[in-house]
Write a protein that holds these residues in place. Structure first.
Motif, PDB file in Angstrom:
ATOM      1  N   ASN A 188       0.836  -1.205   0.000  1.00 42.11           N
ATOM      2  CA  ASN A 188       0.000   0.000   0.000  1.00 42.11           C
ATOM      3  C   ASN A 188       0.869   1.253   0.000  1.00 42.11           C
ATOM      4  O   ASN A 188       0.562   2.222  -0.709  1.00 42.11           O
ATOM      5  CB  ASN A 188      -0.939   0.003   1.198  1.00 42.11           C
ATOM      6  CG  ASN A 188      -2.058  -0.995   1.050  1.00 42.11           C
ATOM      7  OD1 ASN A 188      -2.342  -1.470  -0.043  1.00 42.11           O
ATOM      8  ND2 ASN A 188      -2.704  -1.324   2.155  1.00 42.11           N
ATOM      9  N   ALA A 189       1.939   1.250   0.768  1.00 50.15           N
ATOM     10  CA  ALA A 189       2.833   2.410   0.799  1.00 50.15           C
ATOM     11  C   ALA A 189       3.502   2.618  -0.559  1.00 50.15           C
ATOM     12  O   ALA A 189       3.616   3.751  -1.044  1.00 50.15           O
ATOM     13  CB  ALA A 189       3.888   2.223   1.890  1.00 50.15           C
ATOM     14  N   ILE A 190       3.926   1.532  -1.181  1.00 56.52           N
ATOM     15  CA  ILE A 190       4.554   1.636  -2.506  1.00 56.52           C
ATOM     16  C   ILE A 190       3.547   2.151  -3.526  1.00 56.52           C
ATOM     17  O   ILE A 190       3.867   3.022  -4.343  1.00 56.52           O
ATOM     18  CB  ILE A 190       5.130   0.271  -2.928  1.00 56.52           C
ATOM     19  CG1 ILE A 190       6.344  -0.058  -2.075  1.00 56.52           C
ATOM     20  CG2 ILE A 190       5.492   0.258  -4.408  1.00 56.52           C
ATOM     21  CD1 ILE A 190       6.856  -1.481  -2.236  1.00 56.52           C
ATOM     22  N   ASN A 191       2.316   1.637  -3.487  1.00 52.42           N
ATOM     23  CA  ASN A 191       1.289   2.085  -4.430  1.00 52.42           C
ATOM     24  C   ASN A 191       0.954   3.555  -4.232  1.00 52.42           C
ATOM     25  O   ASN A 191       0.731   4.283  -5.207  1.00 52.42           O
ATOM     26  CB  ASN A 191       0.027   1.235  -4.294  1.00 52.42           C
ATOM     27  CG  ASN A 191       0.219  -0.147  -4.880  1.00 52.42           C
ATOM     28  OD1 ASN A 191       1.073  -0.363  -5.720  1.00 52.42           O
ATOM     29  ND2 ASN A 191      -0.580  -1.089  -4.414  1.00 52.42           N
ATOM     30  N   GLU A 192       0.902   4.023  -2.980  1.00 51.60           N
ATOM     31  CA  GLU A 192       0.633   5.442  -2.726  1.00 51.60           C
ATOM     32  C   GLU A 192       1.741   6.310  -3.310  1.00 51.60           C
ATOM     33  O   GLU A 192       1.472   7.348  -3.897  1.00 51.60           O
ATOM     34  CB  GLU A 192       0.495   5.694  -1.226  1.00 51.60           C
ATOM     35  CG  GLU A 192      -0.813   5.217  -0.648  1.00 51.60           C
ATOM     36  CD  GLU A 192      -0.900   5.455   0.850  1.00 51.60           C
ATOM     37  OE1 GLU A 192      -0.112   6.264   1.387  1.00 51.60           O
ATOM     38  OE2 GLU A 192      -1.760   4.822   1.474  1.00 51.60           O
ATOM     39  N   ARG A 193       2.985   5.886  -3.129  1.00 54.19           N
ATOM     40  CA  ARG A 193       4.101   6.664  -3.680  1.00 54.19           C
ATOM     41  C   ARG A 193       4.058   6.688  -5.205  1.00 54.19           C
ATOM     42  O   ARG A 193       4.330   7.705  -5.825  1.00 54.19           O
ATOM     43  CB  ARG A 193       5.431   6.093  -3.211  1.00 54.19           C
ATOM     44  CG  ARG A 193       5.727   6.393  -1.778  1.00 54.19           C
ATOM     45  CD  ARG A 193       7.074   5.895  -1.379  1.00 54.19           C
ATOM     46  NE  ARG A 193       7.322   6.138   0.037  1.00 54.19           N
ATOM     47  CZ  ARG A 193       8.314   5.641   0.702  1.00 54.19           C
ATOM     48  NH1 ARG A 193       9.195   4.858   0.093  1.00 54.19           N
ATOM     49  NH2 ARG A 193       8.464   5.907   1.979  1.00 54.19           N
ATOM     50  N   MET A 194       3.744   5.547  -5.797  1.00 55.19           N
ATOM     51  CA  MET A 194       3.673   5.482  -7.259  1.00 55.19           C
ATOM     52  C   MET A 194       2.522   6.336  -7.782  1.00 55.19           C
ATOM     53  O   MET A 194       2.668   7.013  -8.792  1.00 55.19           O
ATOM     54  CB  MET A 194       3.510   4.031  -7.724  1.00 55.19           C
ATOM     55  CG  MET A 194       4.699   3.149  -7.381  1.00 55.19           C
ATOM     56  SD  MET A 194       6.227   3.716  -8.122  1.00 55.19           S
ATOM     57  CE  MET A 194       6.014   3.036  -9.734  1.00 55.19           C
ATOM     58  N   ASN A 195       1.366   6.305  -7.104  1.00 52.85           N
ATOM     59  CA  ASN A 195       0.223   7.106  -7.542  1.00 52.85           C
ATOM     60  C   ASN A 195       0.469   8.593  -7.326  1.00 52.85           C
ATOM     61  O   ASN A 195      -0.033   9.415  -8.078  1.00 52.85           O
ATOM     62  CB  ASN A 195      -1.044   6.664  -6.818  1.00 52.85           C
ATOM     63  CG  ASN A 195      -1.510   5.308  -7.294  1.00 52.85           C
ATOM     64  OD1 ASN A 195      -1.177   4.876  -8.383  1.00 52.85           O
ATOM     65  ND2 ASN A 195      -2.275   4.625  -6.461  1.00 52.85           N
ATOM     66  N   ALA A 196       1.238   8.950  -6.299  1.00 51.73           N
ATOM     67  CA  ALA A 196       1.548  10.361  -6.068  1.00 51.73           C
ATOM     68  C   ALA A 196       2.398  10.917  -7.205  1.00 51.73           C
ATOM     69  O   ALA A 196       2.264  12.083  -7.573  1.00 51.73           O
ATOM     70  CB  ALA A 196       2.273  10.528  -4.737  1.00 51.73           C
ATOM     71  N   ARG A 197       3.243  10.084  -7.759  1.00 56.27           N
ATOM     72  CA  ARG A 197       4.074  10.531  -8.877  1.00 56.27           C
ATOM     73  C   ARG A 197       3.272  10.680 -10.155  1.00 56.27           C
ATOM     74  O   ARG A 197       3.643  11.427 -11.047  1.00 56.27           O
ATOM     75  CB  ARG A 197       5.204   9.537  -9.127  1.00 56.27           C
ATOM     76  CG  ARG A 197       6.237   9.517  -8.046  1.00 56.27           C
ATOM     77  CD  ARG A 197       7.331   8.540  -8.373  1.00 56.27           C
ATOM     78  NE  ARG A 197       8.295   8.474  -7.287  1.00 56.27           N
ATOM     79  CZ  ARG A 197       9.270   7.611  -7.231  1.00 56.27           C
ATOM     80  NH1 ARG A 197       9.429   6.740  -8.202  1.00 56.27           N
ATOM     81  NH2 ARG A 197      10.103   7.606  -6.215  1.00 56.27           N
ATOM     82  N   LYS A 198       2.163   9.967 -10.261  1.00 50.13           N
ATOM     83  CA  LYS A 198       1.374   9.977 -11.486  1.00 50.13           C
ATOM     84  C   LYS A 198       0.360  11.117 -11.539  1.00 50.13           C
ATOM     85  O   LYS A 198      -0.271  11.303 -12.558  1.00 50.13           O
ATOM     86  CB  LYS A 198       0.632   8.648 -11.637  1.00 50.13           C
ATOM     87  CG  LYS A 198       1.530   7.487 -11.918  1.00 50.13           C
ATOM     88  CD  LYS A 198       0.737   6.219 -12.076  1.00 50.13           C
ATOM     89  CE  LYS A 198       1.635   5.027 -12.300  1.00 50.13           C
ATOM     90  NZ  LYS A 198       0.868   3.786 -12.401  1.00 50.13           N
ATOM     91  N   THR A 199       0.163  11.865 -10.458  1.00 51.05           N
ATOM     92  CA  THR A 199      -0.832  12.928 -10.467  1.00 51.05           C
ATOM     93  C   THR A 199      -0.396  14.017 -11.440  1.00 51.05           C
ATOM     94  O   THR A 199       0.738  14.487 -11.393  1.00 51.05           O
ATOM     95  CB  THR A 199      -1.023  13.542  -9.067  1.00 51.05           C
ATOM     96  OG1 THR A 199       0.242  13.980  -8.574  1.00 51.05           O
ATOM     97  CG2 THR A 199      -1.630  12.537  -8.119  1.00 51.05           C
TER      98      THR A 199
END
Length: 158
Positions: free
Chosen positions: A96-107
Motif C-alpha cells: 500500500n505504501a509503494i502504491n501510494e508513492r507510485m500514484n503520487a508521482r502519477k498525479t
C-alpha cells in the motif's frame, strides 16, 4: 489465443498472486509448527490434568468421541491471527505504501499557460471591448505573483 494467455500469465498481478500463494503456504507451515509446539502445550496445561487439553466431554460414557476440544479452536484462532498479522505487516502495508508513492508521482500537474494561450486570452478580451491597460491586469491574467501598481511599485500577491 496463445498471446492472450501469455499476457495473462505474465501480468504482474498473476505473478504476485502466485508468489503470495507459495509464501503463504510456507508461512502456514511455520505458524502451524509454532502453535503445535508452543501454544497447544500451554493450552493443555491450562486444561488441567486431562491430557486431551482444554475442553469437556458431552457424554461421560464415551469421553473420547464426545470431547469438545476448545483448545484446538483457540489454537486455530491464534494461528489465523498470527498469519493474518504477518501477511498484513509484511506484504499488504508495504505494498500500500509503494502504491501510494507510485500514484503520487502519477498525479498530473497543471501546466502554466503558454505565451500563445495568454495572447489568445488578451485578444479575446480586446475583441469584447475590455481593455488590458495596466501591468497589474496583465499580471492577473498570467497568474504572475508580482504585480505593478500605477505608481510603478511592484508587490507580491497574497
Amino acid at each position: 489465443m496463445l498471446k492472450g494467455f501469455k499476457d495473462f500469465i505474465l501480468r504482474g498481478n498473476v505473478v504476485s498472486l502466485a508468489i503470495a500463494v507459495v509464501i503463504g503456504a510456507a508461512f502456514t507451515a511455520v505458524v502451524g509448527a509454532f502453535t503445535a509446539a508452543i501454544i497447544e502445550p500451554l493450552l493443555a496445561a491450562v486444561g488441567g490434568v486431562n491430557a486431551d487439553g482444554l475442553g469437556f466431554s458431552i457424554r461421560s460414557d464415551n469421553p473420547t468421541a464426545t470431547f469438545v476440544n476448545i483448545g484446538a479452536l483457540i489454537t486455530a484462532i491464534i494461528t489465523f491471527l498470527i498469519t493474518a498479522a504477518v501477511v498484513y505487516f509484511v506484504f499488504v502495508a508495504p505494498m500500500n505504501a509503494i502504491n501510494e508513492r507510485m500514484n503520487a508521482r502519477k498525479t498530473p500537474v497543471k501546466a502554466d499557460p503558454t505565451e500563445i494561450e495568454l495572447l489568445v486570452e488578451i485578444r479575446d478580451l480586446l475583441k469584447h471591448g475590455e481593455s488590458v491597460t495596466s501591468k497589474s491586469e496583465v499580471a492577473a491574467l498570467t497568474d504572475d505573483p508580482t504585480t505593478v501598481d500605477s505608481s510603478g511599485i511592484s508587490s507580491t500577491k497574497a
